[in-house]
Design a protein around this motif. Structure first.
Motif, PDB file in Angstrom:
ATOM      1  N   CYS A  23       0.842  -1.186   0.000  1.00 52.86           N
ATOM      2  CA  CYS A  23       0.000   0.000   0.000  1.00 52.86           C
ATOM      3  C   CYS A  23       0.881   1.241   0.000  1.00 52.86           C
ATOM      4  N   CYS A  26       0.077   3.325   3.628  1.00 56.22           N
ATOM      5  CA  CYS A  26       0.450   2.814   4.953  1.00 56.22           C
ATOM      6  C   CYS A  26       1.524   1.736   4.889  1.00 56.22           C
ATOM      7  N   CYS A  63      -4.242  -0.291   0.035  1.00 58.83           N
ATOM      8  CA  CYS A  63      -5.006  -1.328   0.715  1.00 58.83           C
ATOM      9  C   CYS A  63      -6.449  -0.800   0.814  1.00 58.83           C
ATOM     10  N   CYS A  66      -7.050   2.259   3.222  1.00 62.78           N
ATOM     11  CA  CYS A  66      -6.564   3.563   2.752  1.00 62.78           C
ATOM     12  C   CYS A  66      -7.370   4.014   1.535  1.00 62.78           C
TER      13      CYS A  66
HETATM   14 ZN   LIG Z   1      -2.951   1.250   3.370  1.00 64.72          ZN
END
Ligand SMILES: [Zn+2]
Ligand SMILES: [Zn+2]
Length: 91
Positions: A23, A26, A63, A66
């Motif tokens: 991701c 994050c 992801c 997010c």
């Molecule tokens: Zn993420």
């Protein structure tokens, strides 16, 4: 989803591979081969919310958590003013 090109799946895979299945917000890693059913939870987001704009610079691997936060206009780095330009209901 009709705006997505036929090669979207391949394109999305390329973006995810380029991001190391990680991701971009994050840094969570979501490799498809680590999922028992071969499912991948990594998603590809269009920065400008235009699914027909598939230039690499418009695409980012996120992801689901997010990804959702970007579409909710929450903690993303897209300004609220920018968000209002797009119809997010279709996503
Ligand atoms: Zn993420
Ligand atoms: Zn998105």
């Amino acid at each position: 989803m009709s705006d997505y090109p036929k090669h979207w799946k391949e394109l999305a895979k390329t973006i995810k591979e380029k991001s190391d299945w990680c991701c971009q917000k994050c840094a969570r890693v979501l490799r498809p081969d680590e999922k028992p059913q071969g499912r991948t939870y990594l998603q590809v987001h269009h920065w400008n919310r235009d699914p027909s704009d598939n230039r690499p610079e418009n695409l980012v691997a996120l992801c689901p958590k997010c990804h959702l936060s970007y579409h909710r206009g929450g903690k993303g780095n897209v300004s609220v003013g920018q968000l209002s330009l797009f119809d997010i209901s279709k996503f």
